[in-house]
Design a protein around this motif. Sequence first.
Motif, PDB file in Angstrom:
ATOM      1  N   ALA A 128      -3.505  -4.657   8.433  1.00 20.70           N
ATOM      2  CA  ALA A 128      -2.962  -5.797   7.699  1.00 20.70           C
ATOM      3  C   ALA A 128      -3.629  -5.996   6.350  1.00 20.70           C
ATOM      4  N   ASP A 129      -4.767  -5.319   6.102  1.00 13.58           N
ATOM      5  CA  ASP A 129      -5.422  -5.425   4.797  1.00 13.58           C
ATOM      6  C   ASP A 129      -4.767  -4.515   3.759  1.00 13.58           C
ATOM      7  N   GLY A 130      -3.669  -3.833   4.147  1.00 15.67           N
ATOM      8  CA  GLY A 130      -2.925  -2.996   3.204  1.00 15.67           C
ATOM      9  C   GLY A 130      -3.388  -1.557   3.161  1.00 15.67           C
ATOM     10  N   THR A 131      -4.086  -1.095   4.202  1.00 15.02           N
ATOM     11  CA  THR A 131      -4.550   0.288   4.244  1.00 15.02           C
ATOM     12  C   THR A 131      -4.013   0.984   5.486  1.00 15.02           C
ATOM     13  N   PHE A 132      -3.905   2.303   5.387  1.00 15.38           N
ATOM     14  CA  PHE A 132      -3.577   3.142   6.533  1.00 15.38           C
ATOM     15  C   PHE A 132      -4.810   3.992   6.786  1.00 15.38           C
ATOM     16  N   LEU A 151     -16.035  15.809  11.355  1.00 15.13           N
ATOM     17  CA  LEU A 151     -15.446  14.477  11.469  1.00 15.13           C
ATOM     18  C   LEU A 151     -14.706  14.159  10.175  1.00 15.13           C
ATOM     19  N   PHE A 152     -13.683  13.315  10.256  1.00 19.11           N
ATOM     20  CA  PHE A 152     -12.996  12.854   9.058  1.00 19.11           C
ATOM     21  C   PHE A 152     -12.652  11.382   9.224  1.00 19.11           C
ATOM     22  N   ALA A 153     -12.595  10.684   8.117  1.00 19.93           N
ATOM     23  CA  ALA A 153     -12.196   9.271   8.086  1.00 19.93           C
ATOM     24  C   ALA A 153     -11.524   9.035   6.747  1.00 19.93           C
ATOM     25  N   LEU A 154     -10.208   8.925   6.768  1.00 20.04           N
ATOM     26  CA  LEU A 154      -9.429   8.750   5.549  1.00 20.04           C
ATOM     27  C   LEU A 154      -8.824   7.351   5.511  1.00 20.04           C
ATOM     28  N   VAL A 155      -8.842   6.748   4.332  1.00 13.26           N
ATOM     29  CA  VAL A 155      -8.236   5.433   4.121  1.00 13.26           C
ATOM     30  C   VAL A 155      -7.297   5.573   2.925  1.00 13.26           C
ATOM     31  N   VAL A 156      -6.015   5.270   3.160  1.00 11.14           N
ATOM     32  CA  VAL A 156      -4.995   5.393   2.120  1.00 11.14           C
ATOM     33  C   VAL A 156      -4.368   4.025   1.915  1.00 11.14           C
ATOM     34  N   ASP A 166       6.860   2.162   3.503  1.00 12.98           N
ATOM     35  CA  ASP A 166       5.558   2.208   2.835  1.00 12.98           C
ATOM     36  C   ASP A 166       4.479   2.704   3.799  1.00 12.98           C
ATOM     37  N   ILE A 167       4.545   2.265   5.050  1.00 10.48           N
ATOM     38  CA  ILE A 167       3.592   2.724   6.069  1.00 10.48           C
ATOM     39  C   ILE A 167       3.783   4.214   6.314  1.00 10.48           C
ATOM     40  N   ALA A 168       5.032   4.662   6.419  1.00  8.52           N
ATOM     41  CA  ALA A 168       5.323   6.078   6.635  1.00  8.52           C
ATOM     42  C   ALA A 168       4.824   6.931   5.470  1.00  8.52           C
ATOM     43  N   ALA A 169       5.018   6.460   4.252  1.00 15.34           N
ATOM     44  CA  ALA A 169       4.537   7.202   3.079  1.00 15.34           C
ATOM     45  C   ALA A 169       3.012   7.305   3.086  1.00 15.34           C
ATOM     46  N   ALA A 174      -1.964  10.509   4.034  1.00 13.31           N
ATOM     47  CA  ALA A 174      -3.193  10.746   4.799  1.00 13.31           C
ATOM     48  C   ALA A 174      -3.181  12.146   5.412  1.00 13.31           C
ATOM     49  N   MET A 175      -2.036  12.576   5.928  1.00  8.33           N
ATOM     50  CA  MET A 175      -1.948  13.917   6.526  1.00  8.33           C
ATOM     51  C   MET A 175      -2.099  15.009   5.474  1.00  8.33           C
TER      52      MET A 175
END
Length: 188
Positions: A128-132, A151-156, A166-169, A174-175
Motif C-alpha cells: 500500500a506504500d506504492g511499491t512492489f 539472495l535478492f530483494a527488489l523494490v519497484v 500498474d501492479i502488473a507492470a 521486478a522480474m
Amino acid sequence: MLKLGTLVMLAAAATLAACGGTPDARVAVPRADVMQQQRISYNTVALRSVSLPTYAASDEIYIAGLDGVISPGAGLLWADEPGRALTLELTRYLAQITGARVASEPWPFLERPQAEVELRIEEMLAHADGTFRLSGQYFVAPENGRDRANLFALVVPIGGTFSAQDIAAARGAAMRQLAGEIAAKGLR
C-alpha cells in the motif's frame, strides 16, 4: 504513499465483487524488451519451476496494507497461473539478456543443459506504500564449475494510480531486474 481515496476505492470494489454482480477481471503482465545484454559462461540454461509462497501462487492479486495485513485485491486475478507465468517470464528475459538457449522444465532438448537455475520466491507482493517487492533466493548449478546461491530483494515503484495494470507492470519490471541480476551474478 498510497492515498486514502485509492484504498477506499479498492475496498469498495472488493465489496462489489463479493456481491457477485461483477465477474473477476484477469490482469496480464505486459511484455517488455530488455535493453541489458550480459555475456555468461553457459550456452544452455534450464530453469526449474519457480517456487512461490501460498498467497503468491494463488490466481488472486494480493496487496499488503499499511498495517501489514495481506489481502486479495478487489476481485482481480492474474491472467495466468503465477508459478507458470513467472517461470516463462524469467525464461524469456534470461534468453533475451544472455543470448543463450534457455528453457524451463522439463528440458526439451536431447543435450543436457550446461547450468540449471532454481528460483525460490519469499515475497512477491504489492504494498500500500506504492511499491512492489520481490525477494527470495536463486541457485545456479552448473554441469561443470562451482554452484552459486544468492539472495535478492527488489523494490519497484508502482506507477500510475495503483491500478491492477500498474501492479502488473511493476511485477514485470521486478522480474526483468531479477533476470539481469541472475545473468550478471549467477551465470557469469
